[in-house]
Design a protein around this motif. Structure first.
Motif, PDB file in Angstrom:
ATOM      1  N   GLN A 212      33.136   2.685  28.323  1.00 50.61           N
ATOM      2  CA  GLN A 212      31.465   2.711  28.845  1.00 50.61           C
ATOM      3  C   GLN A 212      30.881   3.889  28.633  1.00 50.61           C
ATOM      4  O   GLN A 212      29.721   4.592  29.382  1.00 50.61           O
ATOM      5  CB  GLN A 212      31.166   2.375  30.385  1.00 50.61           C
ATOM      6  N   THR A 214      28.232   5.717  25.833  1.00 51.20           N
ATOM      7  CA  THR A 214      27.234   5.691  24.485  1.00 51.20           C
ATOM      8  C   THR A 214      27.802   6.623  23.603  1.00 51.20           C
ATOM      9  O   THR A 214      27.950   7.802  23.711  1.00 51.20           O
ATOM     10  CB  THR A 214      25.896   6.214  24.923  1.00 51.20           C
ATOM     11  N   SER A 216      26.886   8.200  19.326  1.00 52.28           N
ATOM     12  CA  SER A 216      25.894   8.106  18.305  1.00 52.28           C
ATOM     13  C   SER A 216      26.291   9.292  17.196  1.00 52.28           C
ATOM     14  O   SER A 216      27.193  10.145  17.409  1.00 52.28           O
ATOM     15  CB  SER A 216      24.343   8.621  18.979  1.00 52.28           C
ATOM     16  N   THR A 223      18.886   9.287  13.321  1.00 53.80           N
ATOM     17  CA  THR A 223      19.893   8.261  13.980  1.00 53.80           C
ATOM     18  C   THR A 223      20.504   7.375  13.003  1.00 53.80           C
ATOM     19  O   THR A 223      19.787   6.485  12.407  1.00 53.80           O
ATOM     20  CB  THR A 223      19.423   7.695  15.331  1.00 53.80           C
ATOM     21  N   LEU A 226      24.409   4.296  16.510  1.00 54.60           N
ATOM     22  CA  LEU A 226      24.001   4.123  18.075  1.00 54.60           C
ATOM     23  C   LEU A 226      24.667   3.071  18.764  1.00 54.60           C
ATOM     24  O   LEU A 226      24.215   1.960  18.346  1.00 54.60           O
ATOM     25  CB  LEU A 226      22.387   4.183  18.330  1.00 54.60           C
ATOM     26  N   SER A 227      25.494   3.348  19.507  1.00 52.71           N
ATOM     27  CA  SER A 227      26.364   2.175  20.148  1.00 52.71           C
ATOM     28  C   SER A 227      26.838   2.439  21.455  1.00 52.71           C
ATOM     29  O   SER A 227      26.518   3.408  22.084  1.00 52.71           O
ATOM     30  CB  SER A 227      27.226   1.521  19.014  1.00 52.71           C
ATOM     31  N   ASN A 228      28.016   1.717  21.811  1.00 57.51           N
ATOM     32  CA  ASN A 228      28.592   1.976  23.118  1.00 57.51           C
ATOM     33  C   ASN A 228      30.036   1.725  22.870  1.00 57.51           C
ATOM     34  O   ASN A 228      30.317   0.841  22.370  1.00 57.51           O
ATOM     35  CB  ASN A 228      28.133   1.172  24.344  1.00 57.51           C
ATOM     36  N   THR A 229      31.027   2.352  23.520  1.00 57.90           N
ATOM     37  CA  THR A 229      32.352   2.187  23.401  1.00 57.90           C
ATOM     38  C   THR A 229      32.735   1.055  23.772  1.00 57.90           C
ATOM     39  O   THR A 229      34.042   0.338  23.782  1.00 57.90           O
ATOM     40  CB  THR A 229      33.196   3.377  23.873  1.00 57.90           C
ATOM     41  N   ILE A 285      28.899  11.843  22.184  1.00 56.44           N
ATOM     42  CA  ILE A 285      29.384  10.854  23.027  1.00 56.44           C
ATOM     43  C   ILE A 285      29.010  11.207  24.575  1.00 56.44           C
ATOM     44  O   ILE A 285      29.242  12.504  24.700  1.00 56.44           O
ATOM     45  CB  ILE A 285      30.805  10.537  22.778  1.00 56.44           C
ATOM     46  N   GLU A 286      28.419  10.240  24.960  1.00 62.31           N
ATOM     47  CA  GLU A 286      28.034  10.718  26.680  1.00 62.31           C
ATOM     48  C   GLU A 286      29.360  11.287  27.282  1.00 62.31           C
ATOM     49  O   GLU A 286      30.462  10.953  27.152  1.00 62.31           O
ATOM     50  CB  GLU A 286      27.881   9.109  27.276  1.00 62.31           C
TER      51      GLU A 286
END
Length: 300
Positions: A212, A214, A216, A223, A226-229, A285-286
């Protein structure tokens, strides 16, 4: 906790506004048994992490305002790879649905595994040599790295993340012409410094759900990914469990979990502009910080 490797010094701890150099702190505030190498922490997390936490508290309390020798601004830090000596570097290919779609590849039924080697390790801020003698198609790949903290063999999906020490960023650089030369991808993935890793190794408790986050990639501030795991085909617990069915995972082994859509290879052929001398690539990564490297033509 966020751990770092300080070049020519050893272990550091990322604080809110600074980095504490453990080796330098120990020269002022000695204490037996404090690890100064990140690999020693990874292999003994249950004892080492609380020990480091207590020591950092002690140093900050004792030093008051006199902290200049071992409390560094991040701009002063020359980083090393946040995992310095991984025993295994295992990679998962085509592990994001939209990335598989952009490259016109079928959704895999099982994780596609390949490997990289320690020669590919690099750090936050390192220049990355583009081996222009042998490739003209170096591509970026933002990826989440799983760092194993406990020996794992035949572990279930439910128990898999209990064997994880933490997570970090990697740029899984890929020479596409070399990668696609044969059915084996290894050659295009294993050029020198093709796995910059860092800047921080963040313990699993600080990250929470690794699927969960983000993720990039920017190139020269633009950019590109840009996605999410959460878009992973095989989530982190499935990956660890699957690999452990076939080989034993040991503390310090790392797993690169695949990249999302937006790579150069996913564009139409006439729109592909691969990395070149001077390009600055940032993987973020977040919760894990940002990993930035400049591409330079290899000097031979």
């Amino acid at each position: 906790m966020k751990l770092v490797t300080i070049h020519e010094s050893g272990l550091g701890v990322k604080l809110e506004n600074a980095v504490l150099d453990i080796t330098k702190a120990l020269s002022v505030y000695p204490e037996e048994g404090i690890p100064t190498d990140v690999m020693a922490v990874i292999g003994h997390a249950e004892s080492a992490i609380p020990q480091i936490e207590r020591y950092v508290e002690r140093v900050l309390e004792a030093s008051k305002g006199d902290q200049t020798a071992y409390l560094l601004e991040e701009s002063q830090v020359k980083y090393g790879p946040c995992v310095t000596r991984p025993g295994k570097m295992i990679c998962v290919g085509l592990n994001y649905r939209k990335h598989a779609e952009e490259t016109n590849a079928p959704i895999p039924a099982y994780p596609i595994l390949f490997n990289k080697f320690n020669n590919t390790l690099a750090a936050q801020g390192d220049d990355i040599p583009l081996p222009t003698r042998v490739t003209s198609q170096v591509d970026y790949e933002a990826e989440l790295v799983i760092v194993i903290g406990k020996q794992a063999k035949y572990v279930s999906k439910e128990a898999a993340l209990d064997h994880v020490f933490g997570y970090c960023n990697v740029n899984d650089l890929s020479a596409r012409d070399l990668q696609m030369r044969t059915h084996q991808w290894l050659l295009g993935k294993s050029c020198d410094k093709f796995s910059p890793l860092g800047p921080y190794l963040v313990t699993a408790d600080e990250v929470g759900d690794p699927n969960q986050l983000t993720i990039s990639c920017t190139v020269n501030g633009e950019t590109r990914q840009l996605s999410n795991t959460s878009d992973m085909i095989f989530h982190c617990n499935e990956i660890v469990s699957y690999i452990s069915q076939h080989m034993t995972l040991y503390p310090g082994d790392i797993i690169l979990t695949g990249t999302p859509e937006g790579v150069v290879l996913g564009k139409p052929v006439d729109e592909r502009v691969y990395l070149k001398d001077g390009d600055v690539v940032t993987i973020e990564i977040e919760k894990l910080g940002a990993l930035t490297n400049r591409m330079v033509d290899e000097q031979v």
